[in-house]
Design a protein around this motif. Sequence first.
Motif: not given
Length: 434
Positions: A112-132
């Motif tokens: 189930r997609n709603n838009g374009s699938v982003p490209e995979a990241v080279a190092d998943p451990r550096t993926w960032k999530i913001t809580i604000d």
Amino acid sequence: MTQQGGPERSVHELYRDDPERADALAWGRRGVLKGAALAAMGTALGGTIPFARQMPAGLLPAALAQGQGGPQFLEMEGKARLILQGERPLNAETPEHLLDDDVTPADKFFIRNNGSVPEAVADPRTWKITIDGEVNTPIELTLGDLERRFELVTRRLQMECGGNGRSGFSPQAAGNQWGNGAISCAEWTGVRLRDVLRAAGAKDSAKFTGHHGADSHLSAQGPAISRGMRIEKAMDEDTIIAIRMNGAPIPQMHGAPTRLMVPGWPGSLSQKWFTRIELRASPHSGRGMGGTSYRVPVRPIVPGSRNNGADFADLESMPVRCVLTSHAHGARLPTGTRALDLRGQAWAGDLTVSAVHVSVDFGATWQAMTVNPPPNRHAWQRWTGRVALPSDGYFEVWYRATDSNGRMQPHVAANWNPQGYGANPISRAAILVG
């Protein structure tokens, strides 16, 4: 039979070429199917109909319901043969008989997609999530931080598209015409969302969430979807930020490297390619919120009518539903088969399933199946049972579930709405013996 304005055709030819028209003509006004019409229907189905006397008047057999057309299938490396629902964006559902695993493997997981699938990241451990938002201390965490700072939990969690069952609505509602297969129950590993929100110091004024991901709309104008929910669901122990699926990294198609998992509620809340969550004092206003988006009427509206959704309410806990996984729709069994050993899965949003019943005589009688308890909250439940068949011929397995509050799947999709959410009618599968 003669069609108005057209050439005369035999009832056999009409059932072969236009089953819905043939069915309307065969039943006529008397509601009794017999003689040539009954014989023609049996010919079209490939066998006699032992329970023909119990068929509801005007019922189009499940084996003929798709007419001459049929589903298109997705051919994609690493995925099972899913039913293609759309190519832009890519959406595909899992045939019911492929949902037999207690834990849904990645290749059988619906898309189930709603838009374009982003490209995979080279190092998943550096993926960032913001809580604000309505927090005392806005924070930014990498995936590595999540694993290092918070307790990891593993749960089997069912996730279902809000439009699952949409094809059951009449007249047709807008959107992908899902059957029952926009559902999965994988094993997810991650951290509880509430632990992360508490680390940011959620304020008392935080009443809602807003979710954000890296996928963009097909028009490239803004995000593909950005939904939110009441804070109570965000604080549920089973709402997690997932980093693994079935013990492995999440596949890119399913939201890698991390996604929200909001089990039991519409899958659109389980933000894929998750990048940010904001706490809010008022409901989120992102794409996919308000109006008729993921909302259902508080009071019934006229099917097919227009409505701006002003009096609608957000669809939250998904309605009760079950699938049959032991036999594919259209299965043909050997001559002399006199019993069916049935099994399937059942679920009910935030609730549990208390019963599953099956009928093989067009709903004249129903037989209770055995329903196992869920292995953990928000996991689906296995059901099993055996039913007897009196002879060879054409049969339909009708199956329905009842939730822990006593609500049973209806015979027809209820509470019609323009975008087709929450449809959960009784399902039926065609079986031919001999």
